[in-house]
Write a protein that holds these residues in place. Structure first.
Motif, PDB file in Angstrom:
ATOM      1  N   VAL A  33      28.631  15.490  54.600  1.00 26.06           N
ATOM      2  CA  VAL A  33      29.041  14.271  55.457  1.00 26.06           C
ATOM      3  C   VAL A  33      30.293  13.720  54.951  1.00 26.06           C
ATOM      4  O   VAL A  33      30.443  13.574  53.731  1.00 26.06           O
ATOM      5  CB  VAL A  33      28.166  13.373  55.531  1.00 26.06           C
ATOM      6  N   CYS A  34      31.364  13.464  55.714  1.00 26.19           N
ATOM      7  CA  CYS A  34      32.653  13.162  55.246  1.00 26.19           C
ATOM      8  C   CYS A  34      32.711  11.631  54.882  1.00 26.19           C
ATOM      9  O   CYS A  34      31.987  10.961  55.534  1.00 26.19           O
ATOM     10  CB  CYS A  34      33.603  13.332  56.415  1.00 26.19           C
ATOM     11  N   GLY A  35      32.959  11.336  53.638  1.00 29.11           N
ATOM     12  CA  GLY A  35      33.006  10.059  53.230  1.00 29.11           C
ATOM     13  C   GLY A  35      33.794   8.922  54.036  1.00 29.11           C
ATOM     14  O   GLY A  35      33.795   7.898  53.780  1.00 29.11           O
ATOM     15  N   PHE A  36      34.946   9.633  54.822  1.00 29.50           N
ATOM     16  CA  PHE A  36      35.851   8.698  55.252  1.00 29.50           C
ATOM     17  C   PHE A  36      35.202   8.182  56.541  1.00 29.50           C
ATOM     18  O   PHE A  36      35.415   7.275  57.174  1.00 29.50           O
ATOM     19  CB  PHE A  36      37.227   9.437  55.534  1.00 29.50           C
ATOM     20  N   CYS A  37      34.887   9.392  57.382  1.00 27.37           N
ATOM     21  CA  CYS A  37      34.477   9.029  58.598  1.00 27.37           C
ATOM     22  C   CYS A  37      33.112   9.453  59.214  1.00 27.37           C
ATOM     23  O   CYS A  37      32.471   9.254  60.386  1.00 27.37           O
ATOM     24  CB  CYS A  37      35.065   9.695  59.963  1.00 27.37           C
ATOM     25  N   ASN A  38      32.100   9.940  58.346  1.00 26.64           N
ATOM     26  CA  ASN A  38      30.945  10.270  58.490  1.00 26.64           C
ATOM     27  C   ASN A  38      30.481  11.506  59.531  1.00 26.64           C
ATOM     28  O   ASN A  38      29.615  11.890  59.956  1.00 26.64           O
ATOM     29  CB  ASN A  38      29.852   9.234  59.120  1.00 26.64           C
TER      30      ASN A  38
END
Length: 227
Positions: free
Chosen positions: A12-17
């Motif tokens: 899961v991307c920490g910037f945009c989920n």
């Protein structure tokens, strides 16, 4: 902030989920990539400066003018061009540059002070910002916290069981709260999706995160955010 999440089944991307499920293949352009490579390519699309500037000013400490100025400085524009775009004088641009450098010096000094405090009182774990009541439940240290986390979490970050004791409960909730980004907002569906990766009873986690002051939400319950 901006911490990626990896579980047994997904990244899961920490910037945009944005989520990439392991085992799936993702088309990008004319090629197909595994979830791992697709996730890495996706991360490259994010610019850390742009992402930070999207955060509320309460999180960045920047003024409205500084928010407008920094992207132009980041792009390497000359003072003359910046002055023209912002309809200000070049001397004002230079003054803003000076203020940003002063802010940098202050930030470095503050970090130095905090590092010294950490060295002197390194075993102490400070209560989280939203703590509703400071009592014996919050008296813990790094070693105790690490021991409890190893007991209750798998190496992949999944919660094995939810503790009954208050101190352990707070330590576990503190870890789970790190899966949310400072300054970001989430719908209830997004909160449930993040928590369901951690533990099967995501409703219980959501309730306790709010009750213990880690998460907050608007009155209508439509928007959630770190407290």
């Amino acid at each position: 902030m901006f911490e990626d999440i990896e579980t047994e089944t997904e990244w899961v991307c920490g910037f945009c989920n944005k989520t990439y499920h392991k085992g799936q293949v993702f088309p990008i352009g004319e090629k197909f990539y595994t979830a791992e490579w697709a996730f890495k390519l996706h991360k490259d699309e994010h610019d850390i400066v742009e992402e930070i500037l999207k955060l509320p000013r309460t999180a960045t400490g920047l003024t409205e003018v500084q928010e407008a100025l920094i992207p132009m400085l980041y792009a390497g524009l000359k003072d003359e061009e910046i002055a023209s775009r912002m309809s200000i004088s070049q001397s004002t641009v230079r003054n803003h540059r000076f203020r940003l450098r002063e802010k940098e010096k202050q930030a470095r000094m503050f970090l130095t002070v905090m590092e010294k405090l950490q060295l002197k009182h390194g075993d102490e774990v400070m209560p989280h910002k939203g703590a509703t009541m400071l009592d014996d439940r919050y008296q813990t240290n790094v070693k105790e916290q690490e021991k409890i986390l190893k007991t209750y979490f798998t190496d992949e970050g999944a919660l094995l069981s939810f503790p009954a004791r208050e101190k352990k409960k707070i330590i576990v909730l503190r870890r789970i709260s790190t899966y949310f980004k400072e300054g970001a907002t989430y719908s209830e569906k997004e909160v449930n999706r993040i928590l369901s990766r951690v533990y099967e009873d995501h409703v219980l986690l959501r309730r306790y995160l709010i009750e213990y002051g880690f998460l907050d939400r608007t009155r209508d319950g439509a928007v959630y955010f770190l407290k």
